[in-house]
Design an enzyme around this catalytic site. Sequence first.
Site, PDB file in Angstrom:
ATOM      1  N   ASP A 244      25.526  14.558  30.316  1.00  0.00           N
ATOM      2  CA  ASP A 244      24.371  13.604  30.377  1.00  0.00           C
ATOM      3  C   ASP A 244      25.283  12.380  29.735  1.00  0.00           C
ATOM      4  O   ASP A 244      25.992  12.583  28.741  1.00  0.00           O
ATOM      5  CB  ASP A 244      23.346  14.119  29.310  1.00  0.00           C
ATOM      6  CG  ASP A 244      22.288  12.986  29.221  1.00  0.00           C
ATOM      7  OD1 ASP A 244      21.272  13.055  30.083  1.00  0.00           O
ATOM      8  OD2 ASP A 244      22.224  12.175  28.403  1.00  0.00           O
ATOM      9  N   GLU A 287      20.325  10.132  34.573  1.00  0.00           N
ATOM     10  CA  GLU A 287      21.754  10.061  34.205  1.00  0.00           C
ATOM     11  C   GLU A 287      22.335  11.416  34.073  1.00  0.00           C
ATOM     12  O   GLU A 287      23.274  11.567  33.046  1.00  0.00           O
ATOM     13  CB  GLU A 287      22.023   9.056  32.914  1.00  0.00           C
ATOM     14  CG  GLU A 287      21.444   9.595  31.628  1.00  0.00           C
ATOM     15  CD  GLU A 287      19.775   9.496  31.549  1.00  0.00           C
ATOM     16  OE1 GLU A 287      19.343   9.612  30.103  1.00  0.00           O
ATOM     17  OE2 GLU A 287      19.131   9.045  32.374  1.00  0.00           O
TER      18      GLU A 287
END
Length: 366
Positions: A244, A287
Site C-alpha cells: 500500500d 493504491e
Amino acid sequence: MTRPNSIWRALAGSERGLRRMLQYWAATALLYLAAIAMVEWQVLYGFSEVGAMRRLEVFGIGGILCFYFLVRFSAPLRLKPEVLAVTQALYAIGCGMWSYSISGPVRGAMLPMTVVVVAFCMFALRPRQTLVLTAVALAAMGGTMWWLQAQDPVRFPPEVEGITFGYLAAALLSTAVLTGEMHKLRARLKRRKKELELALDTIRQLATMDELTSLANRRHMNEVLAAEERRGPRGAGTCVALLDIDFFKQVNDRYGHAAGDAVLRAFAATARAALRSHDVLARWGGEEFLLLLPDASPQDARMVLERMAERVHAMRVDGLEQERRISFSAGLTERRDGEAFADAINRADKALYRAKEAGRDRIEVA
C-alpha cells in the site's frame, strides 16, 4: 517393418504448407486422370487416332509424376508456390493445345479445361499475373487454331475456328476478371481478419490489465492465483505480499488526482523493474497492490520487497516536490501447503495493517 505413418510422412512430408500444396497437386492429378479416361472414350468411338492419344497420355502421366516431385521437394529446390502454379499452368495449356489438335469433331470439349487451368491459378497468382497467364493461353490456343485451319481448312474451317476462339476468349477474360475480384475480396477479408485479431488482443489486454498502471488487474490476478493453486506445492514454497502506497490520499488532496495517477504509474513501473522474471504484480484496488512470488522463501521474498522499496524511495514524479519521497508499506506471508490463497492474502492484509500501525514504510512478515 515400415509403418504406414512413416510412408505417409515420406510421401507427403510433415509441414502443413507442403501438405496443402500436395492436396492441390492431388486434385490436379485426378483431373488429369479423368481427362485420360475421356481420351480413351474418344479413341473407343473413333473420334481420335490411337497413336496420337497414347503419346498424349504418356505425356500427361509423366507430367503428373514430375510435378509431384517438384512440389514434394519444392523447399530444397527453392521453388515458390507461384512458380509451381505457373509452370503447371503452362504445362496444362500445352496439353490442351495438343488435345485440341487431335480430338477431331469433339475438340470443342477441350476448351473448358483451359478455363479451368486459369481458375485453378487464382489461389496462387495475383490478378496481374493471372491476366498475363490468360494472354498466354489465348495466344497459345489461338495460334493452334490458326495453324490447324491453315493446314487443314476442310476439317478445321476458319469460320468455325474463329467463332470458337471468340467464345474461348470471352470465357478466359471473364475468368480473369472474376479472379481479380476474388483477389480483392480475399485481401479485404484478410485485412478484416487482422483488424479483428488486433481488436481481440486489445479486448484481451483490457480484460487482464489495469489501464492506468499496465499491471495485471484484480480479475486476472485471481486467475493467476487459481492456476497456482491447481499447480500444487512447489519445492521452495510461494509467498504473497500486499503493498500500500503511504499517504497516497495526501498526494491526491495536495497535488490533485492527475499527480496521484502519475504516482501510481511511476510506482508500478519502478516496482515491476525490481521483480524477478516470474513474479507477478497486480493492482489490487486503489493504491493497493498484490505481489505473487512463486518459488520463494520468506527471506527471498523480503529481499525482493526491500530492493523494490529502495528503488521506490529514489523515484521522482513530475508534479511533486523534489523532496517528496514515495514509500510503501507491505505485509508478507508464505502460503502454507494446500492453503487457499484467500487465506494467505488475509494474513498478508493483517501484516500490512501492522506495518501501517507501526509507522509505515516498512515490511511486516506474518
